[in-house]
Design an enzyme around this catalytic site. Structure first.
Site, PDB file in Angstrom:
ATOM      1  N   LYS A  40       0.815  -1.208   0.000  1.00 41.82           N
ATOM      2  CA  LYS A  40       0.000   0.000   0.000  1.00 41.82           C
ATOM      3  C   LYS A  40       0.855   1.267   0.000  1.00 41.82           C
ATOM      4  O   LYS A  40       1.823   1.367   0.741  1.00 41.82           O
ATOM      5  CB  LYS A  40      -0.894  -0.013   1.246  1.00 41.82           C
ATOM      6  N   ILE A  45       6.405   1.056   5.970  1.00 40.02           N
ATOM      7  CA  ILE A  45       7.376   0.155   5.338  1.00 40.02           C
ATOM      8  C   ILE A  45       7.388   0.352   3.819  1.00 40.02           C
ATOM      9  O   ILE A  45       8.445   0.391   3.193  1.00 40.02           O
ATOM     10  CB  ILE A  45       7.110  -1.317   5.710  1.00 40.02           C
ATOM     11  N   CYS A  46       6.211   0.507   3.227  1.00 40.76           N
ATOM     12  CA  CYS A  46       6.132   0.687   1.770  1.00 40.76           C
ATOM     13  C   CYS A  46       6.785   2.007   1.341  1.00 40.76           C
ATOM     14  O   CYS A  46       7.452   2.061   0.305  1.00 40.76           O
ATOM     15  CB  CYS A  46       4.687   0.641   1.302  1.00 40.76           C
ATOM     16  N   THR A  47       6.603   3.039   2.140  1.00 40.41           N
ATOM     17  CA  THR A  47       7.230   4.328   1.825  1.00 40.41           C
ATOM     18  C   THR A  47       8.746   4.214   1.952  1.00 40.41           C
ATOM     19  O   THR A  47       9.483   4.692   1.083  1.00 40.41           O
ATOM     20  CB  THR A  47       6.675   5.441   2.735  1.00 40.41           C
ATOM     21  N   ALA A  50       9.991   2.285  -1.100  1.00 43.77           N
ATOM     22  CA  ALA A  50       9.954   3.102  -2.311  1.00 43.77           C
ATOM     23  C   ALA A  50      11.060   4.154  -2.287  1.00 43.77           C
ATOM     24  O   ALA A  50      11.731   4.382  -3.306  1.00 43.77           O
ATOM     25  CB  ALA A  50       8.587   3.766  -2.457  1.00 43.77           C
TER      26      ALA A  50
END
Length: 152
Positions: A40, A45-47, A50
């Site tokens: 998401k 964690i995804c940020t 990325a």
């Protein structure tokens, strides 16, 4: 049926963060690709994952590789996410989960979250590495190692 190392990826299409049509055939045959699936936009964690790909993006491109991030978030969400974090690579919206299904990306945390899996694909479209870990930042290290082996 999940992809395995040695399998050739199937053709797939999607919408990028700007709403443009993207076709993987535009890259296959030209350069190696890192395709990473993440749960998401704008989660911690995804940020971090990325932003790590962003921070090392030049290393990937210097090696002739392209990076593609895929999640089920909308085109609008990807556009905001890419703008806010200055992400220079392709983000694809997979709202119908067709790309995730095509790759066979498993769910994480007892099926509650979409999985976090990175695929390194050579320029012929053959999977060279599959890395499945909930730890987002480990993906960049593994992908970069794999790309370096491909081009050396």
């Amino acid at each position: 049926m999940a992809l395995r190392v040695g399998d050739k990826i199937s053709n797939f299409k999607g919408k990028d963060a700007n709403g443009n049509d993207f076709n993987i055939e535009s890259i296959i045959g030209k350069k190696p690709i890192v395709i990473y699936f993440y749960p998401k936009d704008n989660t911690s964690i995804c940020t971090a994952q990325a932003c790590s790909f962003r921070d090392q993006y030049e290393e990937f491109t210097d090696l002739g590789a392209e990076v593609i991030g895929v999640s089920s978030d909308s085109v609008a969400s990807h556009k905001d996410f890419a703008k806010e974090h200055q992400l220079p690579f392709i983000l694809l919206s997979d709202s119908d989960k067709k790309i995730r299904t095509l790759f066979g990306v498993p769910s994480a945390l007892f099926g509650l979250l979409p999985g976090r899996v990175t695929y390194v694909v050579d320029k012929k479209g053959v999977v060279q590495l599959i890395f499945n870990s909930i730890k987002g930042q480990n993906h960049i290290v593994k992908a970069l190692e794999s790309i370096k082996k491909l081009v050396s």
